[in-house]
Design an enzyme around this catalytic site. Structure first.
Site, PDB file in Angstrom:
ATOM      1  N   PRO A 136       0.808  -1.220   0.000  1.00  0.00           N
ATOM      2  CA  PRO A 136       0.000   0.000   0.000  1.00  0.00           C
ATOM      3  C   PRO A 136       0.847   1.280   0.000  1.00  0.00           C
ATOM      4  O   PRO A 136       0.495   2.259  -0.648  1.00  0.00           O
ATOM      5  CB  PRO A 136      -0.821  -0.122   1.289  1.00  0.00           C
ATOM      6  CG  PRO A 136      -0.928  -1.596   1.538  1.00  0.00           C
ATOM      7  CD  PRO A 136       0.357  -2.180   1.046  1.00  0.00           C
ATOM      8  N   ALA A 138       4.241   1.284  -0.763  1.00  0.00           N
ATOM      9  CA  ALA A 138       5.465   1.084  -1.561  1.00  0.00           C
ATOM     10  C   ALA A 138       5.083   0.592  -2.952  1.00  0.00           C
ATOM     11  O   ALA A 138       4.908  -0.604  -3.175  1.00  0.00           O
ATOM     12  CB  ALA A 138       6.389   0.080  -0.870  1.00  0.00           C
ATOM     13  N   GLY A 349     -20.054   6.638 -32.264  1.00  0.00           N
ATOM     14  CA  GLY A 349     -20.907   6.360 -31.103  1.00  0.00           C
ATOM     15  C   GLY A 349     -20.937   4.887 -30.748  1.00  0.00           C
ATOM     16  O   GLY A 349     -20.957   4.514 -29.565  1.00  0.00           O
ATOM     17  N   GLU A 372       3.887  -3.113 -13.477  1.00  0.00           N
ATOM     18  CA  GLU A 372       5.319  -3.462 -13.606  1.00  0.00           C
ATOM     19  C   GLU A 372       6.183  -2.227 -13.816  1.00  0.00           C
ATOM     20  O   GLU A 372       7.098  -2.211 -14.631  1.00  0.00           O
ATOM     21  CB  GLU A 372       5.513  -4.527 -14.690  1.00  0.00           C
ATOM     22  CG  GLU A 372       4.764  -5.791 -14.308  1.00  0.00           C
ATOM     23  CD  GLU A 372       5.174  -7.049 -15.043  1.00  0.00           C
ATOM     24  OE1 GLU A 372       6.276  -7.083 -15.599  1.00  0.00           O
ATOM     25  OE2 GLU A 372       4.383  -7.992 -15.026  1.00  0.00           O
TER      26      GLU A 372
HETATM   27  C1  LIG Z   1      -4.286  -3.933 -12.205  1.00  0.00           C
HETATM   28  C2  LIG Z   1      -2.980  -3.925 -11.491  1.00  0.00           C
HETATM   29  C3  LIG Z   1      -2.280  -5.123 -11.303  1.00  0.00           C
HETATM   30  C4  LIG Z   1      -1.077  -5.118 -10.590  1.00  0.00           C
HETATM   31  N1  LIG Z   1      -0.428  -6.309 -10.369  1.00  0.00           N
HETATM   32  C5  LIG Z   1       0.648  -6.327  -9.541  1.00  0.00           C
HETATM   33  C6  LIG Z   1       1.245  -7.577  -9.149  1.00  0.00           C
HETATM   34  O1  LIG Z   1       0.822  -8.644  -9.580  1.00  0.00           O
HETATM   35  N2  LIG Z   1       2.294  -7.548  -8.275  1.00  0.00           N
HETATM   36  C7  LIG Z   1       2.789  -6.383  -7.773  1.00  0.00           C
HETATM   37  O2  LIG Z   1       3.737  -6.445  -7.007  1.00  0.00           O
HETATM   38  N3  LIG Z   1       2.264  -5.181  -8.138  1.00  0.00           N
HETATM   39  C8  LIG Z   1       1.198  -5.138  -9.000  1.00  0.00           C
HETATM   40  N4  LIG Z   1       0.627  -3.930  -9.361  1.00  0.00           N
HETATM   41  C9  LIG Z   1       1.147  -2.706  -8.768  1.00  0.00           C
HETATM   42  C10 LIG Z   1       1.825  -1.776  -9.751  1.00  0.00           C
HETATM   43  O3  LIG Z   1       3.073  -2.286 -10.102  1.00  0.00           O
HETATM   44  C11 LIG Z   1       1.869  -0.404  -9.090  1.00  0.00           C
HETATM   45  O4  LIG Z   1       0.553   0.112  -9.135  1.00  0.00           O
HETATM   46  C12 LIG Z   1       2.837   0.537  -9.766  1.00  0.00           C
HETATM   47  O5  LIG Z   1       4.151   0.115  -9.563  1.00  0.00           O
HETATM   48  C13 LIG Z   1       2.673   1.980  -9.264  1.00  0.00           C
HETATM   49  O6  LIG Z   1       2.657   2.029  -7.888  1.00  0.00           O
HETATM   50  P1  LIG Z   1       1.482   2.884  -7.170  1.00  0.00           P
HETATM   51  O7  LIG Z   1       0.198   2.413  -7.720  1.00  0.00           O
HETATM   52  O8  LIG Z   1       1.696   2.785  -5.708  1.00  0.00           O
HETATM   53  O9  LIG Z   1       1.685   4.368  -7.651  1.00  0.00           O
HETATM   54  P2  LIG Z   1       2.715   5.457  -7.037  1.00  0.00           P
HETATM   55  O10 LIG Z   1       4.074   4.868  -6.919  1.00  0.00           O
HETATM   56  O11 LIG Z   1       2.106   6.073  -5.829  1.00  0.00           O
HETATM   57  O12 LIG Z   1       2.743   6.531  -8.218  1.00  0.00           O
HETATM   58  C14 LIG Z   1       1.738   7.555  -8.368  1.00  0.00           C
HETATM   59  C15 LIG Z   1       2.153   8.431  -9.540  1.00  0.00           C
HETATM   60  O13 LIG Z   1       3.417   9.053  -9.246  1.00  0.00           O
HETATM   61  C16 LIG Z   1       4.348   8.765 -10.293  1.00  0.00           C
HETATM   62  N5  LIG Z   1       5.699   8.655  -9.749  1.00  0.00           N
HETATM   63  C17 LIG Z   1       6.102   7.958  -8.641  1.00  0.00           C
HETATM   64  N6  LIG Z   1       7.421   8.060  -8.483  1.00  0.00           N
HETATM   65  C18 LIG Z   1       7.890   8.813  -9.508  1.00  0.00           C
HETATM   66  C19 LIG Z   1       9.179   9.272  -9.918  1.00  0.00           C
HETATM   67  N7  LIG Z   1      10.292   8.946  -9.251  1.00  0.00           N
HETATM   68  N8  LIG Z   1       9.275  10.036 -11.030  1.00  0.00           N
HETATM   69  C20 LIG Z   1       8.154  10.362 -11.743  1.00  0.00           C
HETATM   70  N9  LIG Z   1       6.910   9.966 -11.408  1.00  0.00           N
HETATM   71  C21 LIG Z   1       6.775   9.196 -10.309  1.00  0.00           C
HETATM   72  C22 LIG Z   1       3.873   7.464 -10.892  1.00  0.00           C
HETATM   73  O14 LIG Z   1       4.342   7.251 -12.216  1.00  0.00           O
HETATM   74  C23 LIG Z   1       2.354   7.634 -10.828  1.00  0.00           C
HETATM   75  O15 LIG Z   1       1.937   8.387 -11.940  1.00  0.00           O
HETATM   76  C24 LIG Z   1      -0.551  -3.904 -10.100  1.00  0.00           C
HETATM   77  C25 LIG Z   1      -1.245  -2.707 -10.329  1.00  0.00           C
HETATM   78  C26 LIG Z   1      -2.434  -2.703 -11.010  1.00  0.00           C
HETATM   79  C27 LIG Z   1      -3.174  -1.416 -11.214  1.00  0.00           C
END
Ligand SMILES: Cc1cc2nc3c(=O)[nH]c(=O)nc-3n(C[C@H](O)[C@H](O)[C@H](O)COP(=O)(O)OP(=O)(O)OC[C@H]3O[C@@H](n4cnc5c(N)ncnc54)[C@H](O)[C@@H]3O)c2cc1C
Length: 391
Positions: A136, A138, A349, A372
């Site tokens: 949540p 990380a 549409g 990923e």
């Molecule tokens: C449908 C789905 C399936 C998934 N499946 C898996 C899975 O099987 N296993 C798993 O481990 N994870 C999984 N994920 C997690 C996914 O890898 C993360 O959602 C992703 O890495 C982004 O993390 P976050 O959602 O916490 O966004 P955050 O890290 O909070 O990012 C929020 C925004 O800030 C931007 N941002 C953050 N840091 C930077 C930076 N340094 N520079 C520029 N922009 C930045 C991001 O690009 C994004 O636009 C899944 C996610 C989804 C939606």
């Protein structure tokens, strides 16, 4: 030798066996996967039986050694199979890609005993995997993960506590590759474990309510005193983050191939519609405004396919491919987003309704820009690699 897609696109399939695998995939995709896609995605139904079928057909462990039940295929062949599966239904293509990602740590970093004990069932025994890195708090900063694994006395068992977030196949996976903190803060204090899906203390929250990919369950996993013997530790203590990133280099190519498959599916619908639909007394395909959209879609698909195949070639030759994999993930998922958006536009549409699949494709494409590593993070990876030099 090259095979060709229905629209005449040349493909890289190095052997007769690879050509047969692609033909088998297309057959399963056309007969078993595509017909159920719209209804099951709408209902949020995960097609577990299709994964059993793919496992029995030898399509679930394609890029892994045949010694342990894998298909022994080059990565470029595996990715073209993924592309076909994703074109039929992204939940299936992505699911195969995530399963493969979940097997990577064991296949590459496990001991001979660990591989012999677990890999055959994971690669061809009908099991389904989950890859558990995100939490949540990380996401992009995955090295900040807080799930802890602590040794229980000298007994050799580890006890895992914490919460993983966004886990594809969360709650239905038979095994989970889990990255947990065993030492210092940051990337060097993380270790990888292979955890059975039914381990006592492991539970799943209800699946997230997503805008697309509703057939692919994504859920939080709670680890509450989950005991794991040391024999299920993958690689050395503290090596887990490096293992996770290594797996992601390969996984990102899977996302790229899925994105190209989704784009191809959208183009196929748009092309057929443009020829059929008449306005101003002629097919809308006669209008240059529509033709240019179709031309751009096809160009993005070809460029994306060439990029992921080039990265796969480097990987198959044992050369560094991480930068190209990040580029392929970035380019292909952005292309899929653009192509699916334009496909809706070509259908006007009708494209905005569930009578045609393109609105679903558009919702599904968005996910590929996030998973990923978001596409911002791909740019971080690419620019860091450029500044360091090498590939
Ligand atoms: C449908 C789905 C399936 C998934 N499946 C898996 C899975 O099987 N296993 C798993 O481990 N994870 C999984 N994920 C997690 C996914 O890898 C993360 O959602 C992703 O890495 C982004 O993390 P976050 O959602 O916490 O966004 P955050 O890290 O909070 O990012 C929020 C925004 O800030 C931007 N941002 C953050 N840091 C930077 C930076 N340094 N520079 C520029 N922009 C930045 C991001 O690009 C994004 O636009 C899944 C996610 C989804 C939606």
């Amino acid at each position: 030798m090259a095979d060709s897609t229905p629209d005449g696109v040349e493909r890289r399939l190095p052997t007769e066996e690879a050509r047969e695998l692609l033909a088998l995939t297309r057959d399963i995709a056309r007969r078993e996967i595509a017909p159920r896609a719209a209804e099951e995605e709408d209902a949020g139904h995960f097609p577990r039986d299709l994964f059993t079928l793919l496992s029995r057909s030898g399509l679930l462990g394609l890029p892994y050694d045949s010694e342990h039940g894998g298909g022994g295929q080059p990565y470029e062949v595996y990715l073209q199979v993924l592309e076909e599966l994703a074109a039929a239904r992204l939940t299936v293509g992505l699911g195969v890609s995530v399963h493969s990602l979940s097997c990577h740590a064991l296949a590459r970093y496990g001991t001979d005993e660990q591989r012999a004990a677990h890999l055959p069932a994971m690669l061809g025994g009908g099991l389904l995997g989950a890859y558990c890195l995100s939490e949540p708090s990380a996401g992009s900063d995955a090295a900040a993960l807080r799930t802890r694994a602590v040794r229980d006395g000298d007994g050799g068992d580890w006890v895992i506590d914490g919460t993983k977030a966004w886990i594809t196949h969360g709650g239905i996976a038979d095994f989970c590759t889990v990255m947990a903190r065993t030492g210092e803060e940051g990337p060097r204090g993380i270790t990888a474990f292979l955890v059975p899906g039914d381990a006592p203390g492991l539970s799943a929250a209800p699946p997230e309510r997503k805008m697309g990919m509703k057939g692919s369950p994504t859920a939080q996993l709670h680890f509450d005193g989950v005991r794991v013997p040391d024999a299920r530790r993958l690689g050395a203590e503290g090596q887990g983050f490096a293992i996770a990133l290594d797996a992601l280099d390969s996984g990102r190519l899977g996302i790229a191939a899925c994105a190209v498959g989704l784009g191809q599916a959208a183009l196929d619908v748009a092309l057929a519609y443009a020829v059929e639909r008449r306005q101003f007394g002629r097919p809308i395909a006669d209008f240059q405004g529509i033709r240019f959209l179709l031309a751009d879609m096809a160009t993005r698909i070809e460029a994306g396919r060439a990029l992921y195949l080039e990265a796969a070639r480097l990987r198959d030759e044992g050369r560094p491919f991480g930068r190209l994999a990040a580029m392929a993930k970035l380019f292909c998922s952005d292309a899929a987003m653009r192509i699916t958006t334009d496909a809706v536009q070509v259908l006007g549409g009708y494209g905005y309704t569930a009578d045609f699949p393109v609105e679903r494709y558009l919702r599904e494409a968005k996910m590929l820009q996030i998973v990923e590593g978001t596409n911002q993070i791909q740019r971080v990876v690419i620019s860091r690699s450029l500044l360091k030099g090498g590939r």
